[in-house]
Design a protein around this motif. Structure first.
Motif, PDB file in Angstrom:
ATOM      1  N   SER A  35       2.316   1.746  -8.134  1.00 16.50           N
ATOM      2  CA  SER A  35       2.252   1.455  -6.699  1.00 16.50           C
ATOM      3  C   SER A  35       1.409   2.462  -5.931  1.00 16.50           C
ATOM      4  CB  SER A  35       3.668   1.412  -6.106  1.00 16.50           C
ATOM      5  OG  SER A  35       4.330   2.657  -6.298  1.00 16.50           O
ATOM      6  N   SER A 103       2.690   3.474   3.342  1.00 21.31           N
ATOM      7  CA  SER A 103       3.446   2.367   3.912  1.00 21.31           C
ATOM      8  C   SER A 103       3.986   2.672   5.288  1.00 21.31           C
ATOM      9  CB  SER A 103       4.623   2.009   2.992  1.00 21.31           C
ATOM     10  OG  SER A 103       5.557   3.053   2.954  1.00 21.31           O
ATOM     11  N   TYR A 186       4.054   8.175   3.808  1.00 18.22           N
ATOM     12  CA  TYR A 186       5.060   7.127   3.950  1.00 18.22           C
ATOM     13  C   TYR A 186       5.729   7.099   5.315  1.00 18.22           C
ATOM     14  CZ  TYR A 186       4.636   7.267  -1.150  1.00 18.22           C
ATOM     15  OH  TYR A 186       4.160   7.265  -2.434  1.00 18.22           O
ATOM     16  N   LYS A 214       9.039   6.066  -1.506  1.00 19.14           N
ATOM     17  CA  LYS A 214       8.290   5.107  -0.681  1.00 19.14           C
ATOM     18  C   LYS A 214       9.118   3.884  -0.315  1.00 19.14           C
ATOM     19  CE  LYS A 214       4.265   2.062  -0.808  1.00 19.14           C
ATOM     20  NZ  LYS A 214       3.142   1.554  -1.627  1.00 19.14           N
ATOM     21  N   THR A 215       9.869   3.361  -1.278  1.00 16.20           N
ATOM     22  CA  THR A 215      10.623   2.125  -1.053  1.00 16.20           C
ATOM     23  C   THR A 215      12.069   2.369  -0.629  1.00 16.20           C
ATOM     24  OG1 THR A 215      11.198   2.043  -3.420  1.00 16.20           O
ATOM     25  CG2 THR A 215       9.206   0.878  -2.727  1.00 16.20           C
ATOM     26  N   LYS A 220      12.683   4.184   5.342  1.00 13.27           N
ATOM     27  CA  LYS A 220      12.660   3.052   6.272  1.00 13.27           C
ATOM     28  C   LYS A 220      13.450   3.371   7.538  1.00 13.27           C
ATOM     29  CE  LYS A 220      12.128  -0.465   2.675  1.00 13.27           C
ATOM     30  NZ  LYS A 220      12.785  -1.578   1.943  1.00 13.27           N
TER      31      LYS A 220
END
Length: 274
Positions: A35, A103, A186, A214-215, A220
């Motif tokens: 990724s 991201s 990120y 990142k994920t 987030k």
């Protein structure tokens, strides 16, 4: 699947680019496409030996046998250029517009590239000192203070084995900018982090890898503008598994990271280093 390369001279018309004409063969037996441009990123797919891939752009990343170029394929993932038969160790396509895998919207280059002494102390305590390359608790070859070997025998390390604690710390200091860059790539500009918060997050990313960070829901939630101390206190303790098992060392490490993260400091580290 025959894929092609986009050269630096590609013609753009109304936001699209001209089709490419050259394909490159994979020369490794089974090559991971990740990724982001580095071995710490998650694997999105694999290519078998002889598969033809396109290269939409290239970017620097983790060095593999002396070649630090990573190729972004038309599948939207990154493969080490070392495993692609381009005929050169140099660039054959235009450079990617970002460092790869961003991201969060990206940040300026003014974030802190390394961490404070409290962060260094935390990382060295929990990683432990290893003088020669040897498997970690889940079998990955590491040396020094948590340096993950990229080549056989960790040949990419410029210091002689056995390492001393001094050279191991020098190696750690040279590794850390990779992980602070992951964080900066990120995160968007909503989180405002002090040096203790930045150090704690860098320790976490150093431990779990850029791809996992990142994920993560932690990143987030920070990008959504939630209170950083609340996010860290709730999210960091979740990262206690290795090889599918809860490790007491990870439980202690996450608690130490939360403690450091929630320790007040007036010195800013992200998005601007003071």
């Amino acid at each position: 699947m025959k894929l092609t390369t986009i050269s630096a001279a590609a013609v753009f018309v109304l936001g699209s680019f001209a089709p490419a004409v050259n394909g490159y063969a994979i020369k490794g037996d089974v090559v991971n496409c990740r990724s982001g441009p580095g071995t710490s990123y998650g694997v999105k797919k694999t290519y078998n030996k002889g598969a033809n891939v396109s290269i939409s752009c290239q970017t620097p990343g983790t060095s593999v046998n002396g070649n630090n170029i990573w190729d972004k394929t038309s599948d939207g993932c990154y493969v080490a250029d070392y495993y692609v038969s381009t005929g050169t160790n140099g660039y054959v396509a235009s450079k990617c517009s970002t460092g790869g895998g961003s991201s969060g919207g990206g940040s300026s280059s003014s974030y802190c590239k390394t961490v404070n002494q409290a962060g260094i102390n935390l990382i060295t305590e929990f990683e432990g000192f290893v003088a020669r390359p040897s498997p970690d608790p889940i079998g990955l070859p590491t040396v020094g203070y948590g340096h993950l070997c990229q080549t056989k025998g960790c040949s990419e390390v410029k210091y002689k084995f056995p390492l001393t604690k001094t050279t191991a710390k020098q190696l750690l200091n040279s590794d850390l900018p990779k992980y602070t860059k992951c964080l900066a790539d990120y995160l968007n500009n909503k989180p405002s982090l002090n040096d203790n918060q930045w150090a704690a997050l860098t320790s976490w990313v150093f431990n779990v890898g850029c791809g996992n960070a990142k994920t993560s829901s932690l990143v987030k939630r920070l990008n959504n503008g939630e209170n950083p101390n609340t996010v860290a206190s709730q999210e960091l303790p979740k990262w206690r598994l290795a090889g599918g098992k809860v490790l007491p060392g990870l439980v202690r490490r996450r608690a130490a990271e939360v403690k450091l993260f929630t320790t007040a400091s007036s010195k800013k580290a992200y998005p601007k280093c003071q």
